[in-house]
Design an enzyme around this catalytic site. Structure first.
Site, short mmCIF file in Angstrom:
data_model
loop_
_atom_site.label_atom_id
_atom_site.label_comp_id
_atom_site.label_asym_id
_atom_site.label_seq_id
_atom_site.Cartn_x
_atom_site.Cartn_y
_atom_site.Cartn_z
N GLU A 243 5.79 -2.34 -2.17
CA GLU A 243 5.08 -0.95 -2.84
C GLU A 243 5.37 0.53 -3.52
OE1 GLU A 243 4.83 0.05 1.62
OE2 GLU A 243 3.50 -1.46 2.75
N GLU B 151 2.38 -7.98 4.47
CA GLU B 151 2.48 -7.95 5.38
C GLU B 151 1.63 -7.59 6.22
OE1 GLU B 151 4.52 -4.67 4.89
OE2 GLU B 151 6.43 -5.39 3.80
#
Ligand code: GAL
Length: 683
Positions: A173, A322
């Site tokens: 991220e 995720e």
């Protein structure tokens, strides 16, 4: 000596042959994978076995391992320990579980940032970030990149040929920038390459305004949020290029040793606009994102648009790297998804073109910042109530995988998305409630409801395959983008521009032609004036009687061929009876401009008109309200995923007889309870 060399060569050849053989013996992973983030470094090896056995029982076929484990892999500078990781990969493989390795660069060890403090990022207020959380590194810093490259290379040398390692995730991220003097110098040099001369930069940014003109490159500041729009946009482009090179540094290190079959990806965050994903994704093999609902429940439209956005980065199937097993720990209220909703969400993702759904995380760390986050087993290693639902997903993925293999979504409708435009609107909203993502979704939702499949792509993507291209809020339009859109219309496509379109060029500078700038001639009309609205204004015409909200553009037609489809009713005087939507046929093509943010009902009518006039056919056909349908195509079949998000059970009549992939048998109708799922295959 010569004998020694021959011996070494022979031994190497044997090892290589054995490795190749081992690789040949490992079956490729299934097309559709259930996965989980697993952190073996947090547990004694003696506990791995029971976790892996429970994963296998639930149908987990992939673990994502290694991200954040830098201090375990390199406990001190230049000292490596990969034995535990090798054991973890091997232990997982014994349970039929493949591994995706994450490079650990989002979590540098304390020894690293202590010894080389320049590797810590400087926050915008000038203070240094510190050890103890993650993402404290400086993404532009050469020393940090040296360490990042090195750890990625070490990992790839060790695992680049491991047959159970199917791919790599770089970092985690990407998000935070650094505002240190060295990064500022890099930005100034980057501008020098882009603009060549200060005269050019000054002219293109109109720096005569407020005496902003620069006489030396070193005078150029970093600004975010408020500043010269040209400067703001270029900082974000620099940020994007810097993430790209940060990533490329690790890709090159991995590619030097890894088998080509191992893919390289990173996990992004849906609509997050901290960098231009079209720039950064160029060097990756696969797009992947982290799909969190946070507080509340799944919004299939907005979340579906995020899936389609991610699919659009590489214009092919993607991964959900995720997603939440029930709940997160970071929202204001970390409510759990309902019973059945996690499964519905997994199939919603597959329907939109995901080939993997991976949960974060398998089991909670016993300490650390995320003790409360949803998991699949508890801290005791025993299943939590959600485990059975996850196991159902695993079981269903196994059944559907051979049928879904080789299929992907394909749409007749594209919605265009541009980071430049979103940033430009965000920096000068003009109406504080104006949210460019909501604007995109306001078009996407009703279009998807009718067409049943929509692509979300950049304005420079190939468009010739689409019957309808809709550009909501394409505020900044580059020369290449304009050419792509003009060619599309001239070749027979229907382009719909939403409010605020084509106002500025690639420097975030106003076009001297009124909106839609370089497309105005094609439209045969333009925007006379825009108005931020305090209260909705009436609109009426071909899409019925409704309201425009937040924003209203007064349009005018210059060309006899331009038709007025909607007008404003009586409101602020200026807008009264003026055109709100205009459209013009161009040969076999058409261009339409919608100047008002239409209310939901009017937007539904507008979508219906767009679909009909463009000859778009629904992918499946009528379904009851609340039931979503997602087609995935291969040359010889179409697989439809159906999910019921309505509160009550719904019966769907199928347009023809189809094979029920999950339950078996040929079906002409299916009945789905709330959150019910059907996977149907048709030749
Ligand atoms: C993600 C992150 C994971 C985990 C998760 C919790 O943003 O990548 O490492 O922290 O959030 O929801």
């Amino acid at each position: 000596m010569r004998n020694w060399i021959l011996l070494v060569v022979a031994v190497c050849a044997t090892i290589l042959a054995a490795a190749q053989q081992a690789e040949q013996q490992v079956a490729p992973p299934p097309a559709i994978l259930l996965g989980a983030a697993w952190y073996p470094e947090q547990w004694p090896e003696s506990q791995w076995e029971s976790d892996l056995a429970l994963m296998q029982k639930a149908g987990v076929r992939m673990v994502r391992v290694g991200e954040f484990a830098w201090v375990r892999m390199e406990p001190a500078e230049g000292q490596y320990d990969f034995g535990w990781l090798e054991h973890a990969i091997a232990a997982a493989s014994k349970h039929g579980i493949y591994t995706v390795l994450g490079t650990p660069t989002a979590a540098p060890p304390a020894w690293l940032t202590q010894k080389y403090p320049e590797t810590l990022r400087t926050k915008e207020d000038g203070t240094k970030d510190q050890h103890g959380n993650r993402q404290q590194f400086n993404w532009a810093n050469p020393k940090y990149r040296e360490f990042a490259r090195n750890i990625a290379a070490q990992m790839a040398q060790r695992f680049g040929h491991n047959p159970y390692v199917i791919g790599w995730q770089i970092d985690n991220e990407y998000a935070d920038q650094s505002f240190d003097p060295e990064t500022k110098r890099q930005f100034q040099n980057w501008l020098k390459v882009r603009y060549g001369t200060l005269n050019n930069l000054n002219a293109r940014w109109t720096t005569q305004y407020w005496s902003e003109a620069y006489t030396d490159w070193s005078q150029i500041p970093i600004q975010t949020g408020y500043g010269n729009p040209g400067l703001l946009l270029n900082w974000m482009r620099f940020v994007s290029d810097t993430w790209r090179s940060y990533q490329k540094n690790q890709i090159d290190a991995i590619r030097a040793s890894a088998d080509p079959r191992q893919f390289i990806t990173t996990n992004t965050m849906g609509w997050f606009d901290g960098f231009d994903h079209y720039t950064v994704e160029q060097d990756l093999d696969l797009a992947a994102w982290d799909d969190y609902v946070g507080q509340g429940h799944l919004d299939p439209v907005r979340n579906g648009a995020s899936h389609d956005l991610t699919r659009g980065f590489k214009r092919k199937n993607f991964w959900v790297m995720e997603t939440q097993p029930g709940s997160v720990n970071w929202a204001r209220i970390n409510n759990s998804l309902d019973k059945g909703e996690v499964r519905a969400m997994a199939w919603h993702a597959i329907g939109h073109g995901a080939d993997t759904v991976s949960y974060w995380q398998w089991r909670s760390a016993l300490n650390g910042q995320e003790e409360y986050h949803g998991t699949i087993v508890g801290p005791d290693g025993a299943p939590v109530p959600l485990y059975d639902e996850i196991a159902q997903i695993g079981n269903e993925f196994a059944k559907a995988s051979p049928v879904l293999a080789g299929t992907s979504p394909k749409s007749e409708v594209a919605v265009l998305h541009s980071y430049d435009s979103r940033w430009a609107i965000k920096w000068q909203k003009h109406n504080g409630d104006y949210d460019p993502v909501k604007e995109i979704v306001s078009y996407y939702g009703p279009l998807r409801a009718i067409a049943q499949s929509v692509d979300v792509v950049a304005e420079t993507a190939p468009l010739s395959g689409y019957k309808l291209v809709v550009a909501p809020g394409l505020n900044v339009l580059s020369d290449a983008g304009a050419k792509n859109l003009i060619d599309y219309v001239n070749n027979g496509g229907h382009l719909v521009l939403g409010q605020r379109s084509a106002m500025k060029d690639a420097d975030n500078t106003l076009f001297t032609e009124r909106q839609p700038g370089p497309l105005a001639a094609l439209l045969g009309g333009h925007v006379e004036q825009y108005y931020a609205l305090e209260a909705p204004v009436p609109v009426e015409g071909s899409f019925g009687n409704g309201q425009g909200q937040l924003w209203a553009e007064m349009l005018s037609t210059k060309d006899a061929g331009a038709e007025v489809l909607m007008r404003y009713g009586v409101s602020n005087g200026w807008l009264d009876h003026q055109p709100a939507v205009i459209s013009r046929k161009v040969g076999k093509g058409r261009i339409t401009y919608i100047g008002a943010w239409l209310d939901d009902a009017t937007m539904r009518n507008a979508a219906k008109w767009m679909i009909e006039v463009s000859g778009v056919r629904p992918a499946f056909g009528a379904v009851p309200e609340g039931v979503d349908v997602y087609p995935r195509y291969a040359a010889d079949k179409t697989v439809y995923v159906l999910v019921n998000f309505a509160k009550t059970s719904q019966t769907v009549s199928l347009p023809k007889e189809m094979q029920d992939v999950l339950k078996g048998g040929a079906k002409k109708t299916v009945t789905l309870p709330r959150y019910g799922v059907a996977v149907l295959s048709a030749r």
